[in-house]
Design a protein around this motif. Structure first.
Motif, short mmCIF file in Angstrom:
data_model
loop_
_atom_site.label_atom_id
_atom_site.label_comp_id
_atom_site.label_asym_id
_atom_site.label_seq_id
_atom_site.Cartn_x
_atom_site.Cartn_y
_atom_site.Cartn_z
N GLU A 99 0.81 -1.21 0.00
CA GLU A 99 0.00 0.00 0.00
C GLU A 99 0.85 1.27 0.00
N LYS A 100 2.17 1.13 0.13
CA LYS A 100 3.00 2.32 0.29
C LYS A 100 4.19 2.32 -0.67
N GLY A 101 4.39 3.45 -1.34
CA GLY A 101 5.59 3.64 -2.13
C GLY A 101 6.73 4.09 -1.23
N PHE A 102 7.96 3.97 -1.73
CA PHE A 102 9.13 4.32 -0.93
C PHE A 102 10.30 4.64 -1.86
N TYR A 103 11.26 5.35 -1.32
CA TYR A 103 12.47 5.68 -2.08
C TYR A 103 13.54 4.61 -1.90
N PHE A 104 14.21 4.30 -3.00
CA PHE A 104 15.45 3.55 -2.97
C PHE A 104 16.45 4.35 -3.78
N LYS A 105 17.45 4.90 -3.10
CA LYS A 105 18.38 5.85 -3.73
C LYS A 105 17.57 6.98 -4.38
N ASP A 106 17.74 7.20 -5.71
CA ASP A 106 16.99 8.29 -6.34
C ASP A 106 15.74 7.80 -7.05
N ALA A 118 -0.49 -16.38 -6.64
CA ALA A 118 0.58 -16.29 -5.66
C ALA A 118 0.00 -15.65 -4.41
N VAL A 119 0.75 -15.61 -3.31
CA VAL A 119 0.15 -15.17 -2.05
C VAL A 119 -0.21 -13.68 -2.05
N ASN A 120 0.65 -12.86 -2.64
CA ASN A 120 0.39 -11.42 -2.64
C ASN A 120 1.24 -10.75 -3.73
N PRO A 121 0.98 -11.06 -4.99
CA PRO A 121 1.85 -10.59 -6.07
C PRO A 121 1.72 -9.09 -6.31
N ASN A 122 2.79 -8.53 -6.84
CA ASN A 122 2.75 -7.12 -7.22
C ASN A 122 3.66 -6.84 -8.41
N GLY A 123 3.31 -5.84 -9.18
CA GLY A 123 4.22 -5.26 -10.16
C GLY A 123 4.86 -4.04 -9.52
N TYR A 124 5.51 -3.22 -10.36
CA TYR A 124 6.16 -2.02 -9.85
C TYR A 124 6.04 -0.86 -10.83
N THR A 125 5.92 0.35 -10.30
CA THR A 125 6.29 1.53 -11.06
C THR A 125 7.53 2.10 -10.40
N ILE A 126 8.45 2.55 -11.23
CA ILE A 126 9.73 3.07 -10.75
C ILE A 126 9.98 4.40 -11.45
N SER A 127 10.18 5.43 -10.67
CA SER A 127 10.32 6.76 -11.28
C SER A 127 11.42 7.56 -10.60
N ASP A 128 11.97 8.51 -11.34
CA ASP A 128 12.84 9.52 -10.77
C ASP A 128 12.33 10.87 -11.26
N GLU A 129 13.15 11.87 -11.21
CA GLU A 129 12.68 13.20 -11.59
C GLU A 129 12.42 13.31 -13.09
N LYS A 130 12.95 12.36 -13.88
CA LYS A 130 12.88 12.49 -15.33
C LYS A 130 11.98 11.45 -16.00
N SER A 131 11.90 10.25 -15.45
CA SER A 131 11.26 9.16 -16.17
C SER A 131 10.45 8.26 -15.24
N LYS A 132 9.54 7.51 -15.86
CA LYS A 132 8.74 6.53 -15.12
C LYS A 132 8.65 5.24 -15.93
N VAL A 133 8.90 4.13 -15.27
CA VAL A 133 8.83 2.81 -15.88
C VAL A 133 7.82 1.97 -15.10
N SER A 134 6.97 1.25 -15.81
CA SER A 134 5.99 0.36 -15.16
C SER A 134 6.18 -1.06 -15.64
N LEU A 135 6.20 -2.00 -14.68
CA LEU A 135 6.35 -3.42 -14.99
C LEU A 135 5.16 -4.17 -14.43
N ILE A 136 4.32 -4.71 -15.32
CA ILE A 136 3.14 -5.46 -14.91
C ILE A 136 3.11 -6.77 -15.68
N THR A 137 3.44 -7.86 -15.02
CA THR A 137 3.34 -9.19 -15.62
C THR A 137 2.69 -10.12 -14.61
N ASP A 138 2.42 -11.36 -15.05
CA ASP A 138 1.85 -12.38 -14.16
C ASP A 138 0.61 -11.84 -13.46
#
Length: 262
Positions: A99-106, A118-138
């Motif tokens: 339920e919560k996003g968080f920072y890892f480095k930048d 699966a028990v609790n699967p998730n994809g990810y969105t990953i962003s910095d000040e310039k770009s955003k990438v989304s990974l949604i599989t399974d």
């Protein structure tokens, strides 16, 4: 790096961080793949796991031990996979809430809950000040919440697992076909197109079709299905509007430099 039921592993780099999403191949194979993009394994900063199935975690434990890497996963996924990963340093066990996003480095990491057996699967969105990438599989279904979370990405890594007719007429047992077709299974080419119609705007974004089934899909079918969808939206493929690619199984697909594209 690799995508499919034989093993999944994606590499993402920002100005200050280098991470893997999943490590579903042997550590030896992942090391070999990293060398093909001129990256030393020692340069990695962390591994982020989507769910506990073997094709996503096979090499995760040994990578952590060999490279002293932290492993990030949600609480329930950690419970499901911890025994399979083997003994780990406590400092490398990193748990988060979906339920919560968080920072890892930048990078700002946002877990995106998905729908899979699966028990609790998730994809990810990953962003910095310039770009955003989304990974949604399974995921057998893409909810409005997923759409809202991944919208406005510069790159979408999106599942296009099977062609419906190939699956129905293919070698899988009926129970396995039902599993794949269910909302806890995988996305079909047609499902992927439905999502694309919701998220693509023609702003130069890239779309990478991923987790293709060997038995129930072909790169041609997946690509052509999405190409037709994009053109019906009055957008153009490979002409600076939408960049369309296919993720491969055991070799890196095309590298994307989102800073260069901008």
């Amino acid at each position: 790096m690799a995508s499919g039921s034989s093993g999944n592993c994606q590499y993402i780099e920002s100005e200050k961080g280098k991470i893997l999403i999943d490590g579903g191949l042997s550590a030896k194979k992942i090391f070999s793949l990293l060398k093909t993009i001129d990256l030393r394994p020692e340069d990695l900063d962390a591994i982020f796991v989507t769910h506990e199935h073997r094709d996503h975690i096979h090499g995760v434990g040994i990578l952590s031990r060999k490279l002293d890497l932290p492993i990030y996963a949600n609480y329930k996924t950690w419970e499901a996979m911890e025994e399979s990963l083997g003994k780990l340093e406590m400092k490398n066990i990193k748990k988060f809430s979906n339920e919560k996003g968080f920072y890892f480095k930048d990078m700002f990491i946002t877990p995106v809950p998905t729908f899979h057996d699966a028990v609790n699967p998730n994809g990810y969105t990953i962003s910095d000040e310039k770009s955003k990438v989304s990974l949604i599989t399974d995921t057998g279904w893409v909810s409005q919440e997923i759409i809202d979370a991944i919208r406005d990405s510069d790159l979408y890594f999106l599942e296009s697992n099977y062609d419906i007719e190939m699956l129905k007429n293919g070698p899988y047992s009926w129970p396995l076909k039902q599993r794949v077709l269910s909302t806890q299974g995988h996305l079909s080419n047609e499902n992927c197109s439905e999502v694309a119609r919701e998220i693509l705007k023609g702003n130069g974004e890239a779309l990478v079709l991923s987790h293709l089934s060997i038995e129930n899909n072909t790169t041609h079918l997946a690509y052509k299905n999405m190409e037709d969808t994009i053109e019906k939206m009055n957008l153009k493929v490979e002409k600076s509007v939408v960049d369309l690619d296919i993720a491969t199984r055991f070799e890196p697909s095309r590298l994307y430099d989102l800073k260069e594209k901008k």
